[in-house]
Scaffold this motif. Structure first.
Motif, PDB file in Angstrom:
ATOM      1  N   ARG A 130      62.860   7.798  72.968  1.00 56.89           N
ATOM      2  CA  ARG A 130      62.894   8.918  74.111  1.00 56.89           C
ATOM      3  C   ARG A 130      64.424   9.237  74.588  1.00 56.89           C
ATOM      4  O   ARG A 130      65.146   8.042  74.459  1.00 56.89           O
ATOM      5  CB  ARG A 130      62.036   8.897  75.166  1.00 56.89           C
ATOM      6  N   ARG A 131      64.829  10.073  74.908  1.00 59.64           N
ATOM      7  CA  ARG A 131      66.049  10.415  75.448  1.00 59.64           C
ATOM      8  C   ARG A 131      66.383   9.443  76.896  1.00 59.64           C
ATOM      9  O   ARG A 131      65.044   9.820  77.636  1.00 59.64           O
ATOM     10  CB  ARG A 131      66.296  11.801  75.560  1.00 59.64           C
ATOM     11  N   VAL A 137      71.988   5.245  80.482  1.00 59.79           N
ATOM     12  CA  VAL A 137      71.917   4.659  79.215  1.00 59.79           C
ATOM     13  C   VAL A 137      70.816   3.971  79.002  1.00 59.79           C
ATOM     14  O   VAL A 137      70.345   3.259  80.084  1.00 59.79           O
ATOM     15  CB  VAL A 137      73.371   4.118  78.934  1.00 59.79           C
ATOM     16  N   ARG A 138      70.010   3.833  78.069  1.00 57.53           N
ATOM     17  CA  ARG A 138      68.912   3.041  77.458  1.00 57.53           C
ATOM     18  C   ARG A 138      69.547   1.960  76.819  1.00 57.53           C
ATOM     19  O   ARG A 138      70.047   2.326  75.347  1.00 57.53           O
ATOM     20  CB  ARG A 138      67.892   3.706  77.090  1.00 57.53           C
ATOM     21  N   ASN A 212      81.386  -0.063  75.602  1.00 59.47           N
ATOM     22  CA  ASN A 212      81.551   1.286  76.346  1.00 59.47           C
ATOM     23  C   ASN A 212      80.397   2.226  75.871  1.00 59.47           C
ATOM     24  O   ASN A 212      80.323   2.742  74.792  1.00 59.47           O
ATOM     25  CB  ASN A 212      82.891   1.845  75.878  1.00 59.47           C
ATOM     26  N   LEU A 213      79.473   2.226  76.777  1.00 60.06           N
ATOM     27  CA  LEU A 213      78.107   3.094  76.787  1.00 60.06           C
ATOM     28  C   LEU A 213      78.368   4.618  77.119  1.00 60.06           C
ATOM     29  O   LEU A 213      78.760   4.879  78.187  1.00 60.06           O
ATOM     30  CB  LEU A 213      77.158   2.510  77.553  1.00 60.06           C
ATOM     31  N   VAL A 214      78.183   5.328  75.913  1.00 60.06           N
ATOM     32  CA  VAL A 214      78.254   6.895  76.401  1.00 60.06           C
ATOM     33  C   VAL A 214      76.892   7.339  76.838  1.00 60.06           C
ATOM     34  O   VAL A 214      75.729   7.014  76.480  1.00 60.06           O
ATOM     35  CB  VAL A 214      78.574   7.737  74.987  1.00 60.06           C
ATOM     36  N   SER A 215      77.109   8.100  77.964  1.00 57.74           N
ATOM     37  CA  SER A 215      75.792   8.676  78.555  1.00 57.74           C
ATOM     38  C   SER A 215      74.837   9.311  77.538  1.00 57.74           C
ATOM     39  O   SER A 215      75.236  10.048  76.694  1.00 57.74           O
ATOM     40  CB  SER A 215      76.245   9.740  79.672  1.00 57.74           C
ATOM     41  N   TRP A 241      70.623   7.526  66.520  1.00 59.56           N
ATOM     42  CA  TRP A 241      70.599   8.887  66.579  1.00 59.56           C
ATOM     43  C   TRP A 241      69.918   9.387  67.452  1.00 59.56           C
ATOM     44  O   TRP A 241      68.901   9.060  67.892  1.00 59.56           O
ATOM     45  CB  TRP A 241      70.267   9.294  65.151  1.00 59.56           C
ATOM     46  N   ARG A 242      70.290  10.528  68.034  1.00 61.29           N
ATOM     47  CA  ARG A 242      69.477  11.197  68.982  1.00 61.29           C
ATOM     48  C   ARG A 242      68.099  11.833  68.424  1.00 61.29           C
ATOM     49  O   ARG A 242      68.087  12.288  67.253  1.00 61.29           O
ATOM     50  CB  ARG A 242      70.226  12.586  69.439  1.00 61.29           C
TER      51      ARG A 242
END
Length: 242
Positions: A130-131, A137-138, A212-215, A241-242
């Motif tokens: 899930r998003r 961030v997860r 470096n974690l992207v939101s 992947w989203r």
């Protein structure tokens, strides 16, 4: 009267056409995706590993930390063949692909394999995720580095602890080999993950990984090799992947 007769003729034709269709025509074709990750250390004799699902090659000569592209398969149970080119060894396992699911297949180094088997195996995870919540961030960790303390019959597998940002956030305390950690919600941005054995002092940090974690993304960190060996332990990160 004629329109009514035409309607009856059309219905009869439709029923006849439906009855003649085969089972394969009326059952929808369902598929899922799988990607391969190589977590086998590069200095243990298995440097180039390939993977076949049934007769289809999905990974070719992967080195430590390499990943394959996604491969798509119909939903069912498949035999899986893992082959190390370095010493021409192979093992067989299996995986079940499910409809509309994404899977990760991790190649794992196992210092204590089954009798007569090479020292590697596979671990399949279902990564239909899930998003994250907005502006978060997860992140999860999978421990694929078998850390042994001692030699021979007295060797024991050591659980590991993972903290973030100089122990301001304890992510996992006492992870075991092949454990797939639950996702943790963290803030986006730069972070540093620290790895130590469960029995180390809190001040001991045997290794680290800067990220470096992207939101609004899901990430998996997976380990490779023994945490007790500086020449072997590595940690890798993958953005799903989203």
């Amino acid at each position: 009267m004629k329109p009514f007769c035409y309607l009856l003729a059309f219905l009869a034709l439709a029923i006849t056409w439906t009855a003649c269709k085969s089972d394969t025509d009326i059952i929808p074709q369902t598929h899922g995706n799988v990607m391969v990750f190589n977590a086998v250390p590069g200095n243990v004799g298995y440097n180039l590993i390939s993977v076949f699902v049934d007769t289809t090659q999905i990974a070719n000569m992967l080195k430590t930390g390499d990943t394959s592209a996604f491969s798509t398969f119909r939903s069912q149970l498949y035999p899986v063949y893992i082959h190390a080119a370095d010493n021409d060894t192979s093992i067989q396992t299996e995986m079940t692909i499910r409809n509309n699911h994404n899977f990760s297949f991790f190649l794992v180094y196992d210092t204590l394999p089954l009798q007569g088997q090479p020292k590697y195996t596979g671990l399949l995870t279902d990564d239909t995720l899930r998003r994250p919540e907005v502006n978060t961030v997860r992140l999860r960790v999978i421990d694929l580095g078998k850390t042994l303390l001692g030699q021979g019959d007295t060797a024991s597998i050591q659980p590991i602890t993972i903290a973030m940002d100089y122990d301001t956030a304890l992510l996992y305390n006492g992870m075991s080999f092949r454990q797939v950690g639950d996702f943790r919600t963290v803030a986006p941005g730069p972070h540093k993950l620290y790895f130590r054995t469960f029995y180390d002092s809190v001040w001991v940090r045997r290794d680290s990984l800067a990220v470096n974690l992207v939101s609004d993304n899901n990430y998996t960190v997976y380990t490779s090799g023994s945490l007790m060996r500086n020449d072997q332990f590595k940690a890798f990160i993958y953005r799903h992947w989203r």
